[in-house]
Design an enzyme around this catalytic site. Structure first.
Site: not given
Ligand SMILES: Cc1cc2nc3c(=O)[nH]c(=O)nc-3n(C[C@H](O)[C@H](O)[C@H](O)COP(=O)(O)O)c2cc1C
Length: 420
Positions: A318, A294, A353, A350, A321, A372-373
């Site tokens: 991600h 990933k 929506r 990513s 982020r 995700g979010r």
């Molecule tokens: C609060 C939060 C915590 C996350 N923690 C992880 C994690 O522990 N491991 C990981 O691989 N990705 C993590 N991610 C990334 C998500 O797996 C994913 O890639 C991301 O939320 C996608 O973007 P989007 O939410 O804008 O669609 C996290 C994302 C958020 C918002």
């Protein structure tokens, strides 16, 4: 009846009885409503991105550059949105993305998300930064599909222990996240001085792990009598927070140095910036599970992953982020899909929506997407039911988009369905 029409019917039927949906059915309203019920620190961690948020903007802008060109008169009355992935038939091309420190969006978060995912038959990828041991989340899912996401620690024995536990909970696959060998520069958290892990939130996979606990005990023994830190109200609160989350009785733990040592140990060893392709090669001996990487965004890395024998990729930045100003995940998919040429599944992550986003990602070469979010916002608003409803809404919207665009199955969607 199709899942799209069924979901609409549930919502409209409730409306006749004066009941509005508990979670808004469009993302902007969902996000606004979630913000209102979340604490400042929770909002900062969940919503925040790297730098000034340009990657998050790019993720959305990329979807907006593609347009669906619907076809008509093709009998779309019977539709099948299921897919086959790693030996399972899934009801829709959607998985729930791993989210660490999810308790920020609601107590009991991981179990609620797991149980909502199980009700829909959608796989939940358990985060290595979960707030509940993976065994407990799995127990809430029956035989429904679950995957495990690994952060490659500095300690290889810990990596092996986590992988063995993932096998023991019958995970269908392991996802190794490569884009977070260090935490990105996240001003929304930095401006509040807030890191959930420093309060003991999101380290349950570690504190429930026998290898990690041994490392902590060794460190405590080696440290002996340590100098006292500055005592402040905030520091005491943080200590209570760490202690409450540590396995065992609070009253025993508060007298023990282990909860705090666990947080410090975690911060020290949770990720390995020196990670390299040679480590990935060793994965094949470490686990019998299918392995996905990933965070891959460059086509050359996708080719290397194929050469390394991995089983799939999650094309992801991600959620913006980690690196500000990075390529959008959808643009990366359009670079990667042609070089992979169907030799392994690509999952787009990513920026998803809407159901139309799912359609566009599949048309550009993805086998499935991760949400995700949005599922965390559903959790913040209505717990387990909120996760279920947000996910079911996305799937319903995808099903209707598929049919209204003139298609009857996921396999039929290709790039000719879009124009830029
Ligand atoms: C609060 C939060 C915590 C996350 N923690 C992880 C994690 O522990 N491991 C990981 O691989 N990705 C993590 N991610 C990334 C998500 O797996 C994913 O890639 C991301 O939320 C996608 O973007 P989007 O939410 O804008 O669609 C996290 C994302 C958020 C918002």
């Amino acid at each position: 009846m199709s899942v799209g029409l069924e979901r609409q019917n549930v919502i409209y039927r409730d409306g006749v009885h004066g009941r509005a949906p508990r979670v808004p059915t469009d993302f902007p309203s969902l996000e606004r409503a979630a913000r209102k019920v979340m604490s400042r620190k929770a909002w900062a961690y969940v919503h925040g991105g790297a730098g000034i948020g340009r990657t998050m903007d790019a993720n959305r802008a990329a979807f907006d550059r593609w347009h669906i060109v619907p076809r008509v008169l093709r009998d779309v009355s019977q539709r099948d949105i299921s897919i086959d992935l790693f030996g399972r038939t899934l009801p829709a091309p959607v998985l729930l993305a791993p989210v660490g420190a999810s308790e920020l969006a609601g107590p009991g978060a991981d179990v609620d998300i797991a149980s909502a995912a199980a009700e829909l038959g959608v796989p939940y990828i358990f985060s290595n930064q979960g707030c509940t041991p993976m065994e407990d989340s799995a127990a809430a899912m029956g035989s429904a599909p679950r995957w495990f996401q690994l952060y490659w620690s500095k300690d290889d024995d810990l990596v092996d222990s986590l992988l063995a536990r993932a096998e023991a909970i019958s995970a269908d696959a392991v996802v190794v996240t490569l884009d977070t060998t260090m935490l990105g520069w996240r001003p929304e958290d930095l401006n509040l001085g807030s890191l959930p892990f420093a309060r003991g939130q999101g380290i349950a996979q570690y504190t429930s792990d026998p290898v990690f606990r041994r490392i902590v005990r060794e460190r405590v023994a080696a440290a002996g009598e340590k100098a006292r830190d500055e005592v402040s109200v905030a520091a005491v609160k943080a200590l209570v927070s760490m202690t409450r989350r540590f396995p065992g009785r609070f009253l025993d733990n508060i007298r023990s140095p282990e909860p705090r040592a666990a947080v410090e140990t975690f911060l020290d060893i949770y990720s390995r910036p020196s990670l390299a392709w040679s480590d990935i090669a060793s994965l094949r001996e470490r686990t019998s599970l299918p392995v996905l990487l990933k965070g891959v965004l460059h086509p050359d890395d996708a080719v290397r992953a194929l050469d390394a024998g991995v089983d799939g990729l999650i094309v992801s930045n991600h959620g913006g982020r980690q690196v500000d100003g990075a390529v959008s995940s959808l643009d990366a998919l359009t670079d990667i899909a042609p070089v992979v040429g169907g030799r392994m599944p690509l999952i787009l992550d990513s920026g998803i929506r809407t159901g139309a986003d799912v359609f566009k990602a599949l048309a550009l070469g993805a086998s499935a997407v991760t949400l995700g979010r949005p599922h965390l916002y559903g959790l913040a608003l209505a717990g387990r039911d909120g996760v279920r409803d947000v996910t079911a809404n996305l799937i319903a919207e995808f099903d209707l988009t598929l049919g209204l665009s003139g298609f009857t199955s996921v396999a039929e969607i290709d790039r000719t369905a879009l124009r830029s």
